[in-house]
Enzyme design. Structure first.
Site, short mmCIF file in Angstrom:
data_model
loop_
_atom_site.label_atom_id
_atom_site.label_comp_id
_atom_site.label_asym_id
_atom_site.label_seq_id
_atom_site.Cartn_x
_atom_site.Cartn_y
_atom_site.Cartn_z
N ASP A 197 0.85 -1.19 0.00
CA ASP A 197 0.00 0.00 0.00
C ASP A 197 0.89 1.24 0.00
O ASP A 197 1.88 1.32 0.74
CB ASP A 197 -0.92 0.01 1.22
N GLU A 244 -4.63 2.34 -4.52
CA GLU A 244 -3.18 2.39 -4.40
C GLU A 244 -2.62 1.12 -3.78
O GLU A 244 -1.46 1.08 -3.37
CB GLU A 244 -2.75 3.60 -3.55
#
Length: 536
Positions: free
Chosen positions: A392, A436
């Site tokens: 992440d 993301e």
């Protein structure tokens, strides 16, 4: 009719009667018999001439194959003779520096004396260069990754080994390798001696023969690996043709023969004469294009058959329309085939696009889920481990707020490239999990191995030094969670691996980001400087 009546009235001669039917039939029959005789005789002469031409071409190709086989035997024999003496010297005289210097001088002379030799090399048990035929010795090379070295290291066979064509590490030229194993006093593997034969040597020899524009000559291993071929093409070097008709259908039945078939490599029908060498694991083939062989015969057939053809022009005219219809149908069928192939190609492209993330070019969530399910089942069957790295981007929302979504997309692209480069095996899958968040699926990998991959990605992203005003270090970083286990039927599911990796990712976030944590960490993780997200 008026002129006939007038003649009869004037001179008193009766008008001729129309020909009777039997005479007409006989005349037609005579003409037909004459035409049939001419056509039959011409056809017999044409077929006989063709048979003679084919027989002469088969004899020519057989002689050519024998010449190529003898040349290949002589070439390999000369190289192997050098290797036999070299092995004897190494095993009995040792490898002292003075001895290696004498061997070096000997090898330089041998390569100068034998034009086919590209080089002679001696490697130790680890693949390092001990001595070679180069005027200036290169000792910082290693050939332990070459096929011939691996073969001798893994086989106690003391005979000669011919390997597939390779590019020389010293010159970059294509060469054929001939090698022998060297044993130590205790019989253990002690190295390899190698003679390389310049591919150009074979090419120049093959170019001496007049085989036409579509003729072909090749030298291959009896396993079906092509060593050299005329016409020369780098794509054909090392190609496995063991499934093609010559190796599949004919060589198992006879070691020497002449057959005619269409080449699967270029679609040309050739008269092939082949020969398997008794002394070495080699096969040679000399092939003449059937179309070129029959070109002179065909010219004569057209010339002498022209008169006979004129007698059947009427039939040809009647059949012309039929031929045109067949041609039109063939063209239509070919167009349908092209359209079908184009549609299949388009469908394949659409299928690939459906499984790929547009922004990062990584696998998308759909492909990831499919790969996870398949690899989970495979790991369960084989009892192997399956690892997952969840990644992440730290403070990515703040990055978008500060620099805009276009910059955010470029950031994800750069990170996606790093994640894609982390794949080192065909079974690894790098995907954009969502937003993301990225993921790397690693079959056959334990937690320790997955942590290494994750840490490499984390460090690589940090080294990008992408500006990020929302963090303490002012750089874009990522956090990663890692988990791996061996799936157990009825006890674990694919989602368990995702959940465990996600929990590890949350732990990495909670411990300050820019770090790698596993599901088995006690809180330590692969630490980096703590990041705090902030808004500007």
């Amino acid at each position: 009719m008026m002129s006939s009546d007038l003649s009869e009235r004037v001179v008193g001669v009766p008008a001729p009667e129309p020909p009777r039917a039997p005479l007409m039939s006989l005349a037609i029959l005579f003409v037909v018999l004459v035409c049939a005789s001419l056509i039959g005789m011409q056809a017999w002469l044409t077929v006989h001439a063709r048979t003679v031409q084919i027989a002469e071409s088969e004899a020519a190709s057989a002689n050519l194959a024998e010449a190529v086989a003898q040349h290949a035997y002589d070439t390999i024999k000369e190289a192997d003779t050098v290797l036999v003496g070299l092995v004897e010297r190494l095993e009995h005289d040792g490898r002292s520096a003075p001895e290696l210097d004498r061997i070096h001088a000997l090898l330089v002379r041998r390569v100068a004396e034998l034009p086919q030799l590209h080089g002679i090399f001696v490697y130790d048990a680890d693949g390092r260069w001990l001595v070679n035929a180069q005027p200036v010795l290169l000792r910082n090379q290693n050939n332990s990754d070459r096929e011939y070295f691996i073969y001798h290291r893994e086989h106690a066979y003391r005979g000669m080994h011919i390997g597939p064509p390779v590019r020389s590490k010293s010159t970059g030229d294509w060469v054929v390798t001939v090698s022998r194993r060297v044993d130590g006093p205790d019989g253990a593997f002690a190295g390899v001696v190698l003679a390389t034969i310049d591919m150009v040597y074979f090419q120049r020899y093959f170019q001496r023969f007049k085989i036409g524009e579509e003729g072909a000559i090749f030298l291959a291993l009896d396993s079906g690996i092509v060593l050299v071929r005329r016409p020369f093409s780098e794509k054909s070097l090392g190609r496995d043709i063991s499934k093609l008709p010559l190796f599949r259908d004919y060589l198992p039945k006879a070691t020497v023969g002449t057959v005619t078939f269409t080449s699967a490599q270029d679609g040309v029908t050739r008269i092939n004469s082949y020969r398997r060498l008794e002394q070495y694991p080699l096969v040679v083939s000399a092939a003449l294009s059937k179309a070129e062989v029959l070109a002179p015969w065909r010219a004569d057939a057209y010339l002498f058959g022209g008169g006979a053809v004129m007698l059947v022009v009427a039939i040809a005219l009647l059949g012309l329309r039929l031929v045109r219809q067949i041609q039109l149908r063939t063209l239509a069928e070919a167009e349908l085939v092209r359209a079908r192939n184009a549609l299949e190609t388009l469908n394949q492209a659409l299928e690939r696009l459906a499984m790929q993330d547009d922004l990062t070019a990584l696998a998308n969530r759909r492909q990831f889920d499919t790969s996870l399910k398949n690899e989970f089942s495979r790991a369960m069957r084989h009892g192997s481990t399956l690892a997952l790295v969840m990644i992440d981007v730290d403070c990515f929302k703040q990055y978008n707020d500060l620099y805009g979504h276009a910059a955010g997309d470029e950031c994800l692209k750069a990170i996606g490239k790093i994640v894609a480069d982390s794949k080192h095996r065909p079974g690894d899958v790098a995907a954009r999990y969502g937003g993301e968040e990225l993921a790397v699926l690693l079959p056959g990998t334990d937690v320790a191995g997955a942590i290494v991959v994750a840490e490499h990605i984390r460090a690589a992203v940090e080294q990008l030094e992408l500006k990020h005003g929302g963090g303490v270090t002012a750089r874009v970083t990522v956090s990663a969670g890692v988990e791996a286990f061996a799936p157990v039927r009825f006890e674990t599911e694919p989602v368990d691996l995702v959940k465990a990796a996600d929990l590890a990712l949350y732990r990495a976030k909670a411990q300050g980001r820019n770090r790698v944590c596993s599901g088995r960490d006690d809180g330590g993780g692969q630490a980096a400087p703590v990041l705090a997200c902030s808004r500007s």
